[in-house]
Design an enzyme around this catalytic site. Structure first.
Site, PDB file in Angstrom:
ATOM      1  N   TYR A 148       0.827  -1.205   0.000  1.00  8.08           N
ATOM      2  CA  TYR A 148       0.000   0.000   0.000  1.00  8.08           C
ATOM      3  C   TYR A 148       0.861   1.254   0.000  1.00  8.08           C
ATOM      4  O   TYR A 148       0.694   2.137  -0.848  1.00  8.08           O
ATOM      5  CB  TYR A 148      -0.915  -0.018   1.220  1.00  8.08           C
ATOM      6  CG  TYR A 148      -1.907   1.120   1.282  1.00  8.08           C
ATOM      7  CD1 TYR A 148      -2.938   1.206   0.355  1.00  8.08           C
ATOM      8  CD2 TYR A 148      -1.829   2.095   2.272  1.00  8.08           C
ATOM      9  CE1 TYR A 148      -3.863   2.250   0.411  1.00  8.08           C
ATOM     10  CE2 TYR A 148      -2.745   3.134   2.340  1.00  8.08           C
ATOM     11  CZ  TYR A 148      -3.763   3.212   1.403  1.00  8.08           C
ATOM     12  OH  TYR A 148      -4.664   4.244   1.457  1.00  8.08           O
ATOM     13  N   ASP A 149       1.821   1.321   0.932  1.00 11.57           N
ATOM     14  CA  ASP A 149       2.650   2.520   1.075  1.00 11.57           C
ATOM     15  C   ASP A 149       3.408   2.831  -0.223  1.00 11.57           C
ATOM     16  O   ASP A 149       3.354   3.943  -0.747  1.00 11.57           O
ATOM     17  CB  ASP A 149       3.669   2.346   2.204  1.00 11.57           C
ATOM     18  CG  ASP A 149       3.020   2.071   3.555  1.00 11.57           C
ATOM     19  OD1 ASP A 149       1.790   1.997   3.612  1.00 11.57           O
ATOM     20  OD2 ASP A 149       3.766   1.933   4.540  1.00 11.57           O
ATOM     21  N   GLU A 150       4.123   1.827  -0.721  1.00  9.87           N
ATOM     22  CA  GLU A 150       4.947   2.058  -1.908  1.00  9.87           C
ATOM     23  C   GLU A 150       4.098   2.136  -3.174  1.00  9.87           C
ATOM     24  O   GLU A 150       4.457   2.828  -4.130  1.00  9.87           O
ATOM     25  CB  GLU A 150       6.012   0.959  -2.045  1.00  9.87           C
ATOM     26  CG  GLU A 150       7.031   0.944  -0.909  1.00  9.87           C
ATOM     27  CD  GLU A 150       8.011   2.116  -0.964  1.00  9.87           C
ATOM     28  OE1 GLU A 150       7.595   3.247  -1.281  1.00  9.87           O
ATOM     29  OE2 GLU A 150       9.199   1.891  -0.677  1.00  9.87           O
ATOM     30  N   VAL A 190      -9.184   1.591  13.213  1.00 12.13           N
ATOM     31  CA  VAL A 190      -9.340   1.733  14.654  1.00 12.13           C
ATOM     32  C   VAL A 190     -10.720   2.265  15.040  1.00 12.13           C
ATOM     33  O   VAL A 190     -11.323   1.796  16.022  1.00 12.13           O
ATOM     34  CB  VAL A 190      -8.203   2.602  15.235  1.00 12.13           C
ATOM     35  CG1 VAL A 190      -8.259   4.024  14.707  1.00 12.13           C
ATOM     36  CG2 VAL A 190      -8.225   2.590  16.748  1.00 12.13           C
ATOM     37  N   SER A 192     -13.737   2.051  13.437  1.00 14.93           N
ATOM     38  CA  SER A 192     -14.771   1.027  13.265  1.00 14.93           C
ATOM     39  C   SER A 192     -14.546  -0.135  14.224  1.00 14.93           C
ATOM     40  O   SER A 192     -15.508  -0.685  14.785  1.00 14.93           O
ATOM     41  CB  SER A 192     -14.800   0.537  11.815  1.00 14.93           C
ATOM     42  OG  SER A 192     -13.516   0.154  11.373  1.00 14.93           O
ATOM     43  N   ASN A 193     -13.291  -0.516  14.440  1.00 18.72           N
ATOM     44  CA  ASN A 193     -12.981  -1.587  15.400  1.00 18.72           C
ATOM     45  C   ASN A 193     -13.534  -1.261  16.786  1.00 18.72           C
ATOM     46  O   ASN A 193     -14.249  -2.066  17.397  1.00 18.72           O
ATOM     47  CB  ASN A 193     -11.467  -1.777  15.511  1.00 18.72           C
ATOM     48  CG  ASN A 193     -10.954  -2.914  14.666  1.00 18.72           C
ATOM     49  OD1 ASN A 193     -11.672  -3.455  13.842  1.00 18.72           O
ATOM     50  ND2 ASN A 193      -9.705  -3.267  14.871  1.00 18.72           N
ATOM     51  N   GLY A 210      -0.943   1.950  23.823  1.00 15.50           N
ATOM     52  CA  GLY A 210      -2.115   2.792  23.593  1.00 15.50           C
ATOM     53  C   GLY A 210      -1.789   4.269  23.465  1.00 15.50           C
ATOM     54  O   GLY A 210      -2.703   5.086  23.333  1.00 15.50           O
ATOM     55  N   GLN A 212       0.233   5.561  21.028  1.00 16.04           N
ATOM     56  CA  GLN A 212       0.460   6.016  19.656  1.00 16.04           C
ATOM     57  C   GLN A 212      -0.718   6.888  19.228  1.00 16.04           C
ATOM     58  O   GLN A 212      -1.829   6.720  19.713  1.00 16.04           O
ATOM     59  CB  GLN A 212       0.667   4.835  18.697  1.00 16.04           C
ATOM     60  CG  GLN A 212      -0.521   3.918  18.513  1.00 16.04           C
ATOM     61  CD  GLN A 212      -0.544   2.774  19.511  1.00 16.04           C
ATOM     62  OE1 GLN A 212      -0.189   2.947  20.674  1.00 16.04           O
ATOM     63  NE2 GLN A 212      -0.985   1.607  19.068  1.00 16.04           N
ATOM     64  N   ARG A 280       0.888  10.124  13.901  1.00 19.86           N
ATOM     65  CA  ARG A 280       0.375  10.517  12.592  1.00 19.86           C
ATOM     66  C   ARG A 280      -0.469  11.771  12.776  1.00 19.86           C
ATOM     67  O   ARG A 280      -1.506  11.732  13.429  1.00 19.86           O
ATOM     68  CB  ARG A 280      -0.442   9.379  12.002  1.00 19.86           C
ATOM     69  CG  ARG A 280      -0.897   9.555  10.572  1.00 19.86           C
ATOM     70  CD  ARG A 280       0.257   9.698   9.593  1.00 19.86           C
ATOM     71  NE  ARG A 280       1.130   8.570   9.464  1.00 19.86           N
ATOM     72  CZ  ARG A 280       0.826   7.417   8.881  1.00 19.86           C
ATOM     73  NH1 ARG A 280      -0.373   7.230   8.396  1.00 19.86           N
ATOM     74  NH2 ARG A 280       1.717   6.461   8.778  1.00 19.86           N
TER      75      ARG A 280
END
Length: 321
Positions: A148-150, A190, A192-193, A210, A212, A280
């Protein structure tokens, strides 16, 4: 309004974000062609548009060429959650790279403007905080998230090369965590989880300690940013960060969800996944100055709307009347 009506292609239009974008474009009076292979998108997200006189749906995979006549393209096609993009990582990379080549080729033929939905994942596990568009990122090119990232990083490369080589009008948005109604209940993200776990009485899954952080943008705000970017001056190509700069720890998010749902669920901690970013947060100075855009919906309000959606969704999944 009708003098400026355009026929707009939205790839990935049956997905969470894409379906909301289709709604907004139709509200503005445009014709919308929604293209999706329904790998992660669902007809459920667009069923309310069935019969709309200015809406068409085409089931198609963007890794294959697409021959249509349109005025503008939003390229949103790609699984966006780790659960989905790691399910078939080779196909994920193909969707980003081959998909970009096909969509750019279409835009080149039609001489139309095209927007790429890129991602904050291009920054990887960032070594600077918050992240500005000038930051080149800290990405593992061979890890489990690399597909995904690259893939998204390569898509950005293709967009700017098409601009330089073919004078194509491009727009690149780097989208940070977005949430809201129509998120897939099992996409592993996160928000929706936590909501589904809280509503069903399961333990809330937290990783690491917890602490981050993420920054959460409600879907209506994000769609507004995409449209503003698409309609901006041709010299504005991006990349431009779109997201909410207000930062929350995962533990803080869990507490908010538990409070809104009034759930008795309790957090359970697990090891942090490989290459999972510790922080982030977008720097949206450019979006503010160039687009006049910033998020307006606070996390508590957005979460309340999202919880209301998932209450009904969980009831459906349980088969309750």
């Amino acid at each position: 309004m009708y003098d400026s009506r355009k026929k707009i292609l939205v790839t990935g239009g049956a997905g969470f974000l894409g379906s909301h974008l289709c709604d907004r474009l139709l509200e503005q009076g445009h014709e919308v062609l929604c293209v999706d292979n329904l790998f992660t998108g669902t007809k459920r997200n667009i069923e309310h548009l069935n019969g709309h006189p200015r809406f068409d749906f085409l089931r198609h995979d963007v890794t294959l060429p697409l021959f249509v006549e349109i005025d503008e393209i939003y390229n949103l096609a790609c699984p966006a959650s780790p659960v989905h993009y790691q399910h078939d990582p080779v196909q994920t990379t193909k969707t980003s790279v081959h998909g970009a080549i096909n969509i750019l080729g279409l835009a080149k033929r039609l001489k139309c403007r095209v927007l790429q939905a890129s991602t904050s994942e291009v920054y990887g596990d960032p070594a600077i905080h918050p992240q500005t568009e000038e930051y080149w990122g800290n990405v593992n090119p061979i890890g489990p998230r690399s597909c995904y990232d690259e893939g998204k990083r390569c898509a950005e490369t293709l967009f700017f090369d098409y601009q330089r080589q073919h004078s194509l009008q491009i727009k690149v948005a780097r989208i940070f965590n977005t949430y809201g109604p129509r998120m897939h209940h099992a996409d592993g993200r996160v928000v929706s989880n936590f909501i589904v776990q809280a509503l069903t009485g399961e333990s809330i899954t937290l990783y690491g300690d917890g602490r981050q952080t993420r920054s959460f943008c409600y879907v209506d705000d994000l769609v507004d940013g995409l449209i503003r970017l698409m309609n901006s001056d041709p010299v504005v190509t991006g990349p431009i960060n779109l997201g909410n700069p207000v930062e929350f720890t995962m533990s803080e998010l869990a507490e908010k969800v538990l409070s809104i749902t009034r759930s008795s669920s309790r957090p359970v901690f697990h090891s942090l996944p490989l290459d999972d970013p510790k922080q982030r947060q977008p720097d949206i100075s450019k979006a503010r100055s160039v687009l006049g855009w910033e998020p307006r919906i606070a996390l508590d309000e957005g979460l309340t709307r999202t919880v209301d959606y998932f209450r009904d969704r969980v009831t459906e999944l349980r088969g309750e009347p």
